[in-house]
Design a protein around this motif. Structure first.
Motif, mmCIF file in Angstrom:
data_model
loop_
_atom_site.group_PDB
_atom_site.id
_atom_site.type_symbol
_atom_site.label_atom_id
_atom_site.label_comp_id
_atom_site.label_asym_id
_atom_site.label_seq_id
_atom_site.Cartn_x
_atom_site.Cartn_y
_atom_site.Cartn_z
ATOM 1 N N GLY A 144 0.819 -1.207 0.000
ATOM 2 C CA GLY A 144 0.000 0.000 0.000
ATOM 3 C C GLY A 144 0.852 1.255 0.000
ATOM 4 N N LEU A 145 1.929 1.238 0.782
ATOM 5 C CA LEU A 145 2.844 2.381 0.816
ATOM 6 C C LEU A 145 3.483 2.619 -0.546
ATOM 7 C CD1 LEU A 145 4.596 1.823 4.263
ATOM 8 C CD2 LEU A 145 3.151 3.771 3.631
ATOM 9 N N VAL A 146 3.864 1.540 -1.218
ATOM 10 C CA VAL A 146 4.449 1.671 -2.556
ATOM 11 C C VAL A 146 3.428 2.264 -3.522
ATOM 12 C CG1 VAL A 146 5.382 0.414 -4.532
ATOM 13 C CG2 VAL A 146 6.096 -0.200 -2.212
ATOM 14 N N LEU A 147 2.209 1.764 -3.478
ATOM 15 C CA LEU A 147 1.171 2.284 -4.367
ATOM 16 C C LEU A 147 0.899 3.756 -4.086
ATOM 17 C CD1 LEU A 147 -0.961 1.921 -6.535
ATOM 18 C CD2 LEU A 147 -2.548 1.123 -4.763
ATOM 19 N N GLY A 148 0.848 4.130 -2.812
ATOM 20 C CA GLY A 148 0.618 5.527 -2.464
ATOM 21 C C GLY A 148 1.705 6.436 -2.999
ATOM 22 N N ALA A 149 2.959 5.987 -2.892
ATOM 23 C CA ALA A 149 4.082 6.782 -3.400
ATOM 24 C C ALA A 149 4.002 6.938 -4.910
ATOM 25 C CB ALA A 149 5.405 6.131 -2.995
ATOM 26 N N LEU A 150 3.723 5.838 -5.603
ATOM 27 C CA LEU A 150 3.644 5.888 -7.065
ATOM 28 C C LEU A 150 2.465 6.737 -7.530
ATOM 29 C CD1 LEU A 150 4.463 2.160 -7.942
ATOM 30 C CD2 LEU A 150 5.955 4.153 -8.193
ATOM 31 N N SER A 151 1.336 6.625 -6.845
ATOM 32 C CA SER A 151 0.163 7.412 -7.221
ATOM 33 C C SER A 151 0.400 8.898 -6.992
ATOM 34 C CB SER A 151 -1.057 6.948 -6.423
ATOM 35 O OG SER A 151 -2.203 7.689 -6.789
ATOM 36 N N THR A 152 1.046 9.225 -5.866
ATOM 37 C CA THR A 152 1.373 10.620 -5.589
ATOM 38 C C THR A 152 2.292 11.190 -6.661
ATOM 39 O OG1 THR A 152 1.154 10.301 -3.196
ATOM 40 C CG2 THR A 152 2.461 12.178 -3.922
ATOM 41 N N LEU A 153 3.302 10.415 -7.041
ATOM 42 C CA LEU A 153 4.233 10.841 -8.087
ATOM 43 C C LEU A 153 3.503 11.008 -9.418
ATOM 44 C CD1 LEU A 153 7.171 11.397 -8.913
ATOM 45 C CD2 LEU A 153 7.424 8.941 -9.345
ATOM 46 N N LEU A 154 2.611 10.082 -9.723
ATOM 47 C CA LEU A 154 1.856 10.149 -10.981
ATOM 48 C C LEU A 154 0.990 11.398 -11.040
ATOM 49 C CD1 LEU A 154 0.692 8.923 -13.614
ATOM 50 C CD2 LEU A 154 -0.969 7.704 -12.171
ATOM 51 N N VAL A 155 0.180 11.616 -10.003
ATOM 52 C CA VAL A 155 -0.727 12.763 -10.000
ATOM 53 C C VAL A 155 0.053 14.076 -10.053
ATOM 54 C CG1 VAL A 155 -2.454 14.005 -8.634
ATOM 55 C CG2 VAL A 155 -2.576 11.521 -8.817
ATOM 56 N N GLY A 156 1.117 14.173 -9.258
ATOM 57 C CA GLY A 156 1.910 15.395 -9.248
ATOM 58 C C GLY A 156 2.584 15.668 -10.576
ATOM 59 N N THR A 157 3.102 14.615 -11.210
ATOM 60 C CA THR A 157 3.783 14.776 -12.497
ATOM 61 C C THR A 157 2.816 15.158 -13.600
ATOM 62 O OG1 THR A 157 5.462 13.148 -11.854
ATOM 63 C CG2 THR A 157 5.230 13.622 -14.203
ATOM 64 N N VAL A 158 1.676 14.473 -13.661
ATOM 65 C CA VAL A 158 0.679 14.795 -14.685
ATOM 66 C C VAL A 158 0.177 16.222 -14.512
ATOM 67 C CG1 VAL A 158 -1.659 14.273 -15.508
ATOM 68 C CG2 VAL A 158 -0.046 12.413 -15.053
ATOM 69 N N ALA A 159 -0.099 16.612 -13.262
ATOM 70 C CA ALA A 159 -0.600 17.964 -12.992
ATOM 71 C C ALA A 159 0.405 19.024 -13.428
ATOM 72 C CB ALA A 159 -0.912 18.118 -11.510
ATOM 73 N N LEU A 160 1.669 18.848 -13.060
ATOM 74 C CA LEU A 160 2.686 19.835 -13.403
ATOM 75 C C LEU A 160 2.905 19.894 -14.914
ATOM 76 C CD1 LEU A 160 4.725 21.868 -12.319
ATOM 77 C CD2 LEU A 160 6.389 20.000 -12.145
ATOM 78 N N THR A 161 2.921 18.742 -15.558
ATOM 79 C CA THR A 161 3.096 18.700 -17.017
ATOM 80 C C THR A 161 1.946 19.395 -17.725
ATOM 81 O OG1 THR A 161 4.305 16.606 -16.838
ATOM 82 C CG2 THR A 161 3.431 17.197 -19.011
ATOM 83 N N ALA A 162 0.716 19.103 -17.284
ATOM 84 C CA ALA A 162 -0.455 19.722 -17.904
ATOM 85 C C ALA A 162 -0.458 21.228 -17.693
ATOM 86 C CB ALA A 162 -1.729 19.100 -17.345
ATOM 87 N N LEU A 163 -0.062 21.669 -16.497
ATOM 88 C CA LEU A 163 0.015 23.102 -16.223
ATOM 89 C C LEU A 163 1.029 23.783 -17.148
ATOM 90 C CD1 LEU A 163 -0.009 23.444 -12.319
ATOM 91 C CD2 LEU A 163 -1.624 24.462 -13.913
#
Length: 338
Positions: free
Chosen positions: A314-333
């Motif tokens: 679960g911790l691994v998934l949380g880290a990967l999901s956080t990285l995914l959302v943050g990266t997509v958001a910054l790229t889209a911005l």
């Protein structure tokens, strides 16, 4: 005296005897969570409530079980309905088409991508769905709303909320540091990135605050625009679950739960401008208290031994999901004109 008049008080008495103790305990748990939130504003009352529930759930008397279950189900629905009063359609539209596209891309990519990551990491489908919902939309409240239509275990829900707490709290320090010192974002862009990538509203405010009050205001509007997408997400999952013909409780969930319809009605009502400011403030406070009580009830049904089993993955998934959302958001911005 008619039969209805004679029976009704008795039914009320029986109902109170069966559910009353649990409802009182849920109320106390919510009050305690609000007190902690007052001491540490960055720590969401909802998160505190579910953790308190997990801590004391194993020692609560059996007589509280029915009331806690009732409080979890009913208070959640009312609380989500009242969330609709926190944002108007006008505020969403004022973000502009470019920013609305950024929000949509971030939420949809975060949701779908986290589901795929969940399979790769090897967590249960229920936990992957809870993390995908909470991390892409609005944290704990989104998780428990999705739980109402999805096939998931209480342990999955509690783990999802715990992960929201861990990674959302970390984002309070990481987002402003990276945004300012690594990516060179201006104050407005930092507020937008915080609103797009951080999970709970309280965490968003804390993450955007180093950039000033204007950035905080922008962050909150962006964040609440993500909250609006909770309704179609839950409705869509309800449709998927309904078509499967199987539900955790042995019945088919509604395509669109009534509390989601209520959320949209409140959103429309807020958009008319007819709701006084005092009512909006009161509704926000009531929503927080009700959701905190529901989260306490949810946590009380969890057993820590079961929760620990999925901890590492679960911790691994949380880290990967956080990285995914943050990266997509910054790229889209960066890519999409606003």
């Amino acid at each position: 005296m008619s039969t209805v008049e004679a029976v009704h008080p008795e039914r009320v008495r029986v109902w109170m005897g069966r559910t009353g103790p649990g409802v009182v305990v849920a109320a106390v748990g919510a009050a305690a969570a609000m007190v902690v939130n007052g001491w540490v504003p960055a720590l969401s009352a909802l998160t505190v409530a579910v953790l308190l529930g997990v801590l004391v759930g194993g020692v609560l008397p059996e007589a509280t079980a029915d009331g806690l279950q009732w409080a979890t189900r009913k208070f959640l629905r009312i609380g989500v309905v009242l969330l609709g009063l926190q944002l108007s359609v006008g505020e969403v539209l004022r973000l502009g088409p470019g920013m609305l596209a950024v929000v949509m891309i971030t939420v949809l990519s975060g949701f779908a991508g986290t589901l795929v990551l969940g399979r790769l990491v090897g967590v249960s489908e229920g936990l992957a769905l809870m993390v995908a919902t909470g991390f892409s939309i609005c944290g704990a409240s989104a998780i428990v709303a999705m739980d109402s239509v999805a096939r998931s275990r209480k342990e999955d829900v509690a783990t999802g909320v715990t992960l929201v707490t861990i990674y959302g709290s970390a984002a309070i320090a990481v987002v402003p540091f990276l945004g300012t010192h690594v990516f060179g974002l201006d104050d407005e862009s930092l507020g937008m990135w915080a609103g797009l990538s951080v999970h709970e509203v309280a965490q968003v405010v804390a993450a955007a605050s180093p950039a000033g009050a204007a950035a905080v205001g922008t962050a909150v509007i962006v964040k609440l625009t993500r909250v609006v997408l909770l309704a179609p997400m839950v409705a869509g999952m309800g449709l998927v679950e309904r078509r499967s013909g199987v539900h955790a409780e042995g019945k088919r969930p509604p395509i669109v739960p009534m509390f989601v319809v209520g959320f949209l009605v409140m959103l429309a009502l807020r958009s008319t401008g007819a709701v006084p400011g005092g009512v909006l403030t009161g509704a926000k406070d009531v929503s927080t208290v009700l959701l905190a009580a529901a989260m306490f009830g949810l946590g009380s049904a969890v057993r820590v031994k079961e929760l620990v089993k999925t901890g590492r993955r679960g911790l691994v998934l949380g880290a990967l999901s956080t990285l995914l959302v943050g990266t997509v958001a910054l790229t889209a911005l960066t890519v999409i004109p606003r």
